[in-house]
Design a protein around this motif. Structure first.
Motif, PDB file in Angstrom:
ATOM      1  N   ALA A  22       0.824  -1.207   0.000  1.00 51.77           N
ATOM      2  CA  ALA A  22       0.000   0.000   0.000  1.00 51.77           C
ATOM      3  C   ALA A  22       0.859   1.259   0.000  1.00 51.77           C
ATOM      4  CB  ALA A  22      -0.935  -0.009   1.209  1.00 51.77           C
ATOM      5  N   GLY A  23       1.939   1.243   0.793  1.00 50.23           N
ATOM      6  CA  GLY A  23       2.822   2.405   0.851  1.00 50.23           C
ATOM      7  C   GLY A  23       3.493   2.680  -0.477  1.00 50.23           C
ATOM      8  N   GLU A  24       3.992   1.614  -1.134  1.00 49.99           N
ATOM      9  CA  GLU A  24       4.632   1.784  -2.437  1.00 49.99           C
ATOM     10  C   GLU A  24       3.625   2.207  -3.503  1.00 49.99           C
ATOM     11  OE1 GLU A  24       7.752   1.758  -3.227  1.00 49.99           O
ATOM     12  OE2 GLU A  24       8.404   1.309  -1.186  1.00 49.99           O
ATOM     13  N   TRP A  25       2.381   1.750  -3.373  1.00 47.39           N
ATOM     14  CA  TRP A  25       1.347   2.131  -4.332  1.00 47.39           C
ATOM     15  C   TRP A  25       1.023   3.622  -4.218  1.00 47.39           C
ATOM     16  CZ3 TRP A  25      -3.914   3.636  -3.515  1.00 47.39           C
ATOM     17  CH2 TRP A  25      -4.669   3.733  -4.701  1.00 47.39           C
ATOM     18  N   ILE A  26       0.964   4.132  -3.001  1.00 48.00           N
ATOM     19  CA  ILE A  26       0.709   5.564  -2.806  1.00 48.00           C
ATOM     20  C   ILE A  26       1.896   6.384  -3.293  1.00 48.00           C
ATOM     21  CG2 ILE A  26       0.314   7.363  -1.077  1.00 48.00           C
ATOM     22  CD1 ILE A  26      -1.138   5.275   0.617  1.00 48.00           C
ATOM     23  N   GLY A  27       3.109   5.919  -2.965  1.00 46.10           N
ATOM     24  CA  GLY A  27       4.316   6.598  -3.417  1.00 46.10           C
ATOM     25  C   GLY A  27       4.608   7.871  -2.662  1.00 46.10           C
ATOM     26  N   SER A  28       5.610   8.583  -3.119  1.00 44.63           N
ATOM     27  CA  SER A  28       6.028   9.833  -2.480  1.00 44.63           C
ATOM     28  C   SER A  28       5.134  10.980  -2.940  1.00 44.63           C
ATOM     29  CB  SER A  28       7.484  10.150  -2.823  1.00 44.63           C
ATOM     30  OG  SER A  28       8.333   9.100  -2.382  1.00 44.63           O
ATOM     31  N   PRO A  87       6.630   6.631   1.486  1.00 42.53           N
ATOM     32  CA  PRO A  87       6.001   5.373   1.905  1.00 42.53           C
ATOM     33  C   PRO A  87       6.363   4.947   3.318  1.00 42.53           C
ATOM     34  CG  PRO A  87       6.763   5.196  -0.356  1.00 42.53           C
ATOM     35  CD  PRO A  87       7.240   6.527   0.144  1.00 42.53           C
ATOM     36  N   MET A  88       7.621   5.185   3.736  1.00 40.50           N
ATOM     37  CA  MET A  88       8.017   4.798   5.083  1.00 40.50           C
ATOM     38  C   MET A  88       7.165   5.489   6.141  1.00 40.50           C
ATOM     39  SD  MET A  88      11.807   5.116   6.793  1.00 40.50           S
ATOM     40  CE  MET A  88      11.839   6.890   6.528  1.00 40.50           C
ATOM     41  N   LEU A  89       6.781   6.729   5.883  1.00 39.65           N
ATOM     42  CA  LEU A  89       5.949   7.468   6.828  1.00 39.65           C
ATOM     43  C   LEU A  89       4.568   6.841   6.944  1.00 39.65           C
ATOM     44  CD1 LEU A  89       5.329   9.888   8.636  1.00 39.65           C
ATOM     45  CD2 LEU A  89       4.808  11.200   6.577  1.00 39.65           C
ATOM     46  N   TYR A  90       3.973   6.481   5.800  1.00 41.84           N
ATOM     47  CA  TYR A  90       2.645   5.855   5.841  1.00 41.84           C
ATOM     48  C   TYR A  90       2.674   4.546   6.628  1.00 41.84           C
ATOM     49  CZ  TYR A  90       2.704   8.667   1.506  1.00 41.84           C
ATOM     50  OH  TYR A  90       2.892   9.637   0.573  1.00 41.84           O
ATOM     51  N   VAL A  91       3.682   3.716   6.318  1.00 38.98           N
ATOM     52  CA  VAL A  91       3.776   2.402   6.952  1.00 38.98           C
ATOM     53  C   VAL A  91       3.985   2.549   8.453  1.00 38.98           C
ATOM     54  CG1 VAL A  91       5.122   0.276   7.067  1.00 38.98           C
ATOM     55  CG2 VAL A  91       4.613   1.301   4.851  1.00 38.98           C
ATOM     56  N   LEU A  92       4.778   3.524   8.849  1.00 43.06           N
ATOM     57  CA  LEU A  92       5.027   3.744  10.272  1.00 43.06           C
ATOM     58  C   LEU A  92       3.747   4.119  11.003  1.00 43.06           C
ATOM     59  CD1 LEU A  92       7.179   3.959  12.514  1.00 43.06           C
ATOM     60  CD2 LEU A  92       7.403   6.373  11.926  1.00 43.06           C
TER      61      LEU A  92
END
Length: 270
Positions: free
Chosen positions: A17-23, A37-42
């Motif tokens: 999901a994070g990679e799909w949303i992207g930066s 993506p790291m922020l979303y996943v966190l």
């Protein structure tokens, strides 16, 4: 492995999901706010691990901490393979880039450690203030003290704060300092390389908006500074910053630490 299937599936779903949303980047006038993506996943991980939701058990979260330590060691091994090929870039960038490591000592240890002790932190202050606590620094603490140690919790706490607020803070700060016109854009670009890809991108993006004619040079020097901080800073943390922080903690904690346990003459804790 079979006991942690739920944990692995949640992580996989978050990564996809994070990679799909992207930066995502948002221009707010004084700078650019960059979301990664790291922020979303966190954030998602914090939500599913909230005890009231009961989506993950304490045992599963401890298993996740163990897996995290293994992934940190793999990341450090990757950093080691970067050292040789990156030497020409380091030499080309010049020694001036290396002096940014002084800021790690002044900012995190000399200023951060006393403040942490005054706020009541104990050994968590060591992990929280020996560096800016990005991935390589977390690996150092996890290897020496363990991910579930007080030092590990302190480092992870700063890592979380840096991930959530760091990019926003540096984007606003870089844009503001650039708009003043007192500092050269290249020096600000060097300062953007703090060892975090998301923070560096946010700060350099804000600088590129402020100085569009120097956008290419800003990206180049910010990346070089970030590379040096990631590689050189790791060794500085191992051989200098962490030992100095421990010694300074042992000296300062009895003097300024809050909520200290005193011992009376009979040996009982007060």
């Amino acid at each position: 492995m079979t006991k942690n299937v739920k944990l692995h599936l949640i992580v996989l779903a978050f990564v996809v999901a994070g990679e799909w949303i992207g930066s995502k980047q948002f221009n707010i006038g004084v700078g650019t706010i960059a979301l990664f993506p790291m922020l979303y996943v966190l954030v998602w991980g914090g939500i599913v691990s909230w005890p009231k939701f009961k989506l993950l058990t304490t045992k599963q979260m401890k298993h996740a901490a163990t897996i995290l330590g293994i992934s940190f060691m793999l990341f450090v091994a990757k950093l080691g393979t970067m050292l040789g090929p990156s030497l020409p870039k380091i030499f080309e960038a010049g020694l001036s880039l290396a002096f940014q490591e002084v800021g790690h000592v002044v900012g995190t240890i000399i200023i951060g450690l006393p403040i942490a002790l005054l706020l009541g932190m104990k050994r968590e202050a060591i992990g929280a203030t020996f560096s800016i606590d990005r991935e390589p620094n977390l690996a150092i603490i996890s290897e020496k003290y363990g991910a579930d140690s007080p030092e590990g919790r302190g480092a992870l706490g700063v890592y979380v704060c840096g991930t959530v607020f760091g990019a926003i803070y540096l984007a606003l700060l870089a844009g503001y300092l650039g708009s003043i016109g007192f500092l050269h854009p290249i020096s600000l670009a060097m300062g953007a390389g703090v060892g975090s890809g998301s923070m560096m991108a946010a700060a350099s993006g804000a600088l590129a908006v402020t100085f569009p004619n120097d956008a290419d040079n800003i990206a180049l020097f910010a990346a070089a500074a970030n590379l040096i901080t990631t590689i050189l800073g790791t060794y500085i943390c191992v051989f200098f910053s962490l030992p100095v922080t421990v010694r300074l903690y042992n000296w300062l904690e009895p003097k300024i630490g809050r909520h200290r346990l005193s011992i009376d003459k009979g040996g009982e804790r007060m």
